[in-house]
Design an enzyme around this catalytic site. Structure first.
Site, short mmCIF file in Angstrom:
data_model
loop_
_atom_site.label_atom_id
_atom_site.label_comp_id
_atom_site.label_asym_id
_atom_site.label_seq_id
_atom_site.Cartn_x
_atom_site.Cartn_y
_atom_site.Cartn_z
N HIS A 58 0.84 -1.20 0.00
CA HIS A 58 0.00 0.00 0.00
C HIS A 58 0.88 1.25 0.00
O HIS A 58 0.64 2.19 -0.75
CB HIS A 58 -0.90 0.05 1.25
N SER B 288 -3.00 -7.67 2.76
CA SER B 288 -3.31 -7.54 4.18
C SER B 288 -3.78 -8.87 4.76
O SER B 288 -3.43 -9.23 5.88
CB SER B 288 -4.41 -6.49 4.39
N1 LIG Z 1 0.92 -5.14 -2.39
C1 LIG Z 1 0.12 -4.37 -3.12
N2 LIG Z 1 0.58 -3.80 -4.25
C2 LIG Z 1 -0.23 -3.05 -5.02
N3 LIG Z 1 -1.53 -2.81 -4.77
C3 LIG Z 1 -2.03 -3.35 -3.66
C4 LIG Z 1 -1.24 -4.14 -2.76
N4 LIG Z 1 -2.03 -4.55 -1.74
C5 LIG Z 1 -3.25 -4.04 -1.99
N5 LIG Z 1 -3.25 -3.32 -3.13
C6 LIG Z 1 -4.38 -2.61 -3.74
O1 LIG Z 1 -4.84 -1.63 -2.83
C7 LIG Z 1 -6.24 -1.48 -2.94
C8 LIG Z 1 -6.87 -1.65 -1.58
O2 LIG Z 1 -6.60 -2.94 -1.17
P1 LIG Z 1 -7.10 -3.65 0.16
O3 LIG Z 1 -7.33 -2.67 1.24
O4 LIG Z 1 -8.17 -4.61 -0.19
O5 LIG Z 1 -5.75 -4.43 0.50
P2 LIG Z 1 -5.46 -5.96 0.39
O6 LIG Z 1 -4.03 -6.15 0.69
O7 LIG Z 1 -6.01 -6.51 -0.90
O8 LIG Z 1 -6.31 -6.46 1.64
P3 LIG Z 1 -7.26 -7.74 1.76
O9 LIG Z 1 -6.36 -8.91 1.66
O10 LIG Z 1 -7.86 -7.55 3.12
O11 LIG Z 1 -8.26 -7.63 0.63
C9 LIG Z 1 -6.70 -2.50 -3.99
O12 LIG Z 1 -6.80 -1.86 -5.24
C10 LIG Z 1 -5.57 -3.52 -4.00
O13 LIG Z 1 -5.48 -4.15 -5.27
#
Ligand SMILES: Nc1ncnc2c1ncn2[C@@H]1O[C@H](COP(=O)(O)OP(=O)(O)OP(=O)(O)O)[C@@H](O)[C@H]1O
Ligand SMILES: [Mg+2]
Length: 159
Positions: free
Chosen positions: A17, A128
């Site tokens: 993130h 996450s």
């Molecule tokens: N490591 C990462 N690299 C790039 N984009 C990310 C990454 N982790 C999450 N995102 C993007 O950030 C946005 C918000 O993601 P979110 O809060 O769902 O995180 P997540 O890591 O996917 O969490 P969860 O596993 O709880 O769904 C989404 O567009 C997701 O694709």
């Protein structure tokens, strides 16, 4: 002035993130990291905790702010004068859902544009969900999250 929002659950904020926010902050004048209450996902951290952690982790980026919200993402964008929604693509597996979401958002709010950014390769496998699972089971997540987040996760260890 182009203001963007980066919506998500951020349960908790990861280095993936962070990488995305840092990139967005170079492109846009202002970036609002918008943390969805998302009770349907039954988050590990409360909305307040998620906002607080993200704000502390992102404190070194001057044009970035963190806000919690509930309700429709595009409504939040409109109300806060944010014309761009930033989302992240880690792999093809993200694409299908993100593509659907972007098209639905456009259908609801024609004036809000979705843009996608990709992280540096070493962050492409971080989510996450995985970070929470590893931390709860006593694994080491120091490579994937900020030390502040790691310390908070440690409180949820079950083994
Ligand atoms: N490591 C990462 N690299 C790039 N984009 C990310 C990454 N982790 C999450 N995102 C993007 O950030 C946005 C918000 O993601 P979110 O809060 O769902 O995180 P997540 O890591 O996917 O969490 P969860 O596993 O709880 O769904 C989404 O567009 C997701 O694709
Ligand atoms: Mg996700």
């Amino acid at each position: 002035m182009t203001q963007a929002m980066y919506p998500g659950t951020f349960d908790p904020i990861t280095n993936g993130h962070y990488d995305l926010v840092r990139r967005a902050a170079v492109i846009f004048d202002k970036v609002v990291v918008a943390i969805a209450a998302n009770p349907g996902k039954t988050p590990l951290f409360t909305l307040e905790q998620r906002v607080d952690l993200a704000a502390r982790v992102l404190a070194d980026l001057p044009n970035v702010t963190v806000k919690g919200y509930s309700g429709l993402t595009v409504e939040f964008a409109r109300q806060n004068d944010l014309s761009v929604v930033v989302r992240g693509l880690r792999a093809i597996s993200d694409f299908e859902f993100e593509f659907q979401l972007a098209n639905m958002s456009r259908h609801i709010a024609r004036d809000v544009e979705t843009v996608f950014l990709t992280p540096q390769e070493q962050f492409t496998f971080i989510s996450s969900t995985l970070v929470r699972e590893i931390a709860v089971l006593g694994g080491n997540v120091s490579e994937f999250v900020h030390p502040i987040v790691e310390a908070e996760l440690r409180k949820h260890r079950r083994v």
